[in-house]
Structures are given as structure tokens and as C-alpha cells.
Scaffold this motif. Structure first.
Motif, PDB file in Angstrom:
ATOM      1  N   GLU A   1       1.240  -1.721   0.028  1.00  0.00           N
ATOM      2  CA  GLU A   1      -0.027   0.496  -0.207  1.00  0.00           C
ATOM      3  C   GLU A   1       0.972   1.028  -0.495  1.00  0.00           C
ATOM      4  OE1 GLU A   1      -3.298   0.199  -0.110  1.00  0.00           O
ATOM      5  OE2 GLU A   1      -3.887  -2.375   0.441  1.00  0.00           O
ATOM      6  N   HIS A   2       0.610   2.606  -1.404  1.00  0.00           N
ATOM      7  CA  HIS A   2       1.170   3.198  -0.886  1.00  0.00           C
ATOM      8  C   HIS A   2       0.287   4.589  -1.017  1.00  0.00           C
ATOM      9  CE1 HIS A   2       4.071   0.025  -2.291  1.00  0.00           C
ATOM     10  NE2 HIS A   2       5.136   0.908  -1.341  1.00  0.00           N
ATOM     11  N   TRP A   3      -0.077   5.109  -0.239  1.00  0.00           N
ATOM     12  CA  TRP A   3      -0.888   7.064  -0.510  1.00  0.00           C
ATOM     13  C   TRP A   3      -0.096   7.839  -0.100  1.00  0.00           C
ATOM     14  CZ3 TRP A   3      -6.053   5.724  -1.247  1.00  0.00           C
ATOM     15  CH2 TRP A   3      -6.833   4.162  -1.591  1.00  0.00           C
ATOM     16  N   ILE A   4      -0.822   9.095  -0.495  1.00  0.00           N
ATOM     17  CA  ILE A   4      -0.378  10.413  -0.217  1.00  0.00           C
ATOM     18  C   ILE A   4      -1.746  10.580   0.715  1.00  0.00           C
ATOM     19  CG2 ILE A   4      -0.209  12.373  -1.138  1.00  0.00           C
ATOM     20  CD1 ILE A   4       1.620  12.089  -2.924  1.00  0.00           C
ATOM     21  N   LEU A   5      -1.630  10.960   1.968  1.00  0.00           N
ATOM     22  CA  LEU A   5      -2.889  10.796   2.835  1.00  0.00           C
ATOM     23  C   LEU A   5      -3.272  12.709   3.852  1.00  0.00           C
ATOM     24  CD1 LEU A   5      -3.444   7.166   4.611  1.00  0.00           C
ATOM     25  CD2 LEU A   5      -4.939   7.661   2.287  1.00  0.00           C
ATOM     26  N   PRO A   6      -4.051  12.892   3.391  1.00  0.00           N
ATOM     27  CA  PRO A   6      -4.251  13.820   5.059  1.00  0.00           C
ATOM     28  C   PRO A   6      -3.488  13.504   6.011  1.00  0.00           C
ATOM     29  CG  PRO A   6      -6.567  13.408   3.497  1.00  0.00           C
ATOM     30  CD  PRO A   6      -5.861  12.525   2.954  1.00  0.00           C
ATOM     31  N   VAL A   7      -2.967  14.587   7.266  1.00  0.00           N
ATOM     32  CA  VAL A   7      -2.543  13.822   8.579  1.00  0.00           C
ATOM     33  C   VAL A   7      -3.100  13.512   9.285  1.00  0.00           C
ATOM     34  CG1 VAL A   7       0.197  15.327   7.378  1.00  0.00           C
ATOM     35  CG2 VAL A   7      -2.388  16.327   8.707  1.00  0.00           C
ATOM     36  N   ASP A   8      -4.567  14.141   8.951  1.00  0.00           N
ATOM     37  CA  ASP A   8      -5.523  13.305   9.849  1.00  0.00           C
ATOM     38  C   ASP A   8      -5.903  12.143   9.256  1.00  0.00           C
ATOM     39  OD1 ASP A   8      -7.508  13.712   7.276  1.00  0.00           O
ATOM     40  OD2 ASP A   8      -8.610  15.221   9.076  1.00  0.00           O
ATOM     41  N   ASP A   9      -5.895  11.468   9.166  1.00  0.00           N
ATOM     42  CA  ASP A   9      -5.471  10.005   7.882  1.00  0.00           C
ATOM     43  C   ASP A   9      -4.591   9.628   9.175  1.00  0.00           C
ATOM     44  OD1 ASP A   9      -7.859   9.868   7.079  1.00  0.00           O
ATOM     45  OD2 ASP A   9      -7.511   9.931   5.021  1.00  0.00           O
TER      46      ASP A   9
END
Length: 205
Positions: free
Chosen positions: A161-169
Motif C-alpha cells: 500500500e502506497h498512499w498520499i493521505l491527509p495527516v488527520d488520516d
């Protein structure tokens, strides 16, 4: 003989259970307005803490200048990085000793990794040359928004799994780790929760 103030009917009413109190209303942490169930967050760049924000404050701070660099609106986009290039030697060069971590970039360009351990979440600075190599292999990382987005990598137990996510996630993922991690390797329960976290991301695409 006159009846006292507590007749049988009044006594029965007095014995009835009072209704449960209404749950507390969640409020904006800037202006105290009531919040919708689904709402945005601001990052306090001084403390690193996310703050719940109403729609009006989210709009106000959508312009970085409004917060004077102190508050940054956390984006709500989630991007899965298909075809992400990260082999074993480059992963080792990033200095993360486990197979789950998220990486964020500060406004000054410093890269920090956060990852779980038996002692809790640990922070470590990432060597600039290693991050540069990763960015050269994956140019999408140049779009990573400082402070408010993170690259999340999950390689444990055969995952990719490789994602760019918001820091709240990322904070939500950290809370899962903190709540369910046991022993030195985390235990089966925590990895099941982590798996569901990424399944939910896939379902929201």
C-alpha cells in the motif's frame, strides 16, 4: 387526614428514570460553532495537533495567508499511488526499521518518518539523499503538501500500500496502532485493524 405532598402517583413519577443526557455537541475548536458529523480539520503547525473546524473556518483558512502560517487547512483528497517504485535497499536507506510508516515534509523541506514500535509511535528524520532518490523514482512526491499531507507506506505481511493521505488520516492510523498494538510485533489484532483501514480507503475511492 390530608394527604402529604407525595401522592402515590407523584411517587411513581419520581421513581421513573430520568432520560439520558443528550450527548455533548462537538464544536469548532476555533470559533465554538457546532460541527457537522463530517467536517474538516486544521493543523496547528506550532503544536502539530489537528483541530476540528466548522465550514466557515475551513473556508477562511483555505488561504494559507489567513492563518499566518500558524494554521493550515488539512486537505480531504486521498491518492493511491499505483506503480510506486520502492525496493528493499531504498526502503532500508530511509532508515525505518519496520514495514509501516508515514513520511511528512515540513515547510523548510525536512522529512520526518513516523512508525510504530513496542514503545509507541516513534519519529525519525529521513536522510535527505535517500528522500531525494525516492522522489526521483516517484515524481508524484514533489506534489506532497508540506505539513498537511503524508506518504503512507504499508509493506508488512505482504502488503503493498502506497498512499498520499491527509495527516488527520495518519493520526487515525496512529490511534489504531496505539489502541491495538501488543508485544514486539503488534499482534494479529492490530494488523487486522490496519488491513481494514486500507480496505476502507479503497472503498472511498
Amino acid at each position: 387526614m390530608t394527604a402529604g405532598p407525595f401522592t402515590p402517583r407523584l411517587a411513581a413519577l419520581a421513581r421513573r428514570e430520568s432520560p439520558p443526557p443528550a450527548p455533548p455537541v462537538e464544536r469548532c475548536e476555533l470559533c465554538a460553532e457546532p460541527l457537522a458529523d463530517v467536517h474538516r480539520h486544521l493543523l496547528d503547525t506550532g503544536s502539530g495537533d489537528p483541530l476540528c473546524a466548522c465550514a466557515a473556518c475551513a473556508v477562511l483558512f483555505s488561504d494559507n495567508a489567513a492563518g499566518g502560517r500558524h494554521y493550515r487547512l488539512v486537505p480531504d483528497e486521498r491518492r493511491e499511488l499505483t506503480g510506486f517504485r520502492l525496493d528493499g535497499p531504498l526502503w532500508a536507506a530511509l532508515g525505518v526499521p519496520v514495514d509501516l510508516a508515514f513520511f511528512s515534509v515540513t515547510g523548510s523541506g525536512e522529512v520526518t518518518a513516523r512508525y510504530p514500535s513496542p514503545a509507541g509511535a516513534l519519529h525519525a528524520s529521513v536522510h535527505a539523499a535517500s528522500w531525494r532518490r525516492l522522489t526521483e523514482a516517484n515524481p508524484v512526491l514533489a506534489e506532497l503538501r508540506p505539513d498537511v499531507e503524508a506518504l503512507v507506506v504499508h509493506r508488512a505481511r505482504g502488503a503493498a500500500e502506497h498512499w498520499i493521505l491527509p495527516v488527520d488520516d495518519c493520526y487515525r492510523l496512529t490511534a489504531l496502532l496505539r489502541e491495538h498494538w501488543t508485544g514486539f510485533t503488534g499482534g494479529d489484532a492490530v494488523w487486522a485493524h490496519i488491513g481494514r483501514f486500507f480496505e476502507e480507503l479503497q472503498g472511498e475511492k
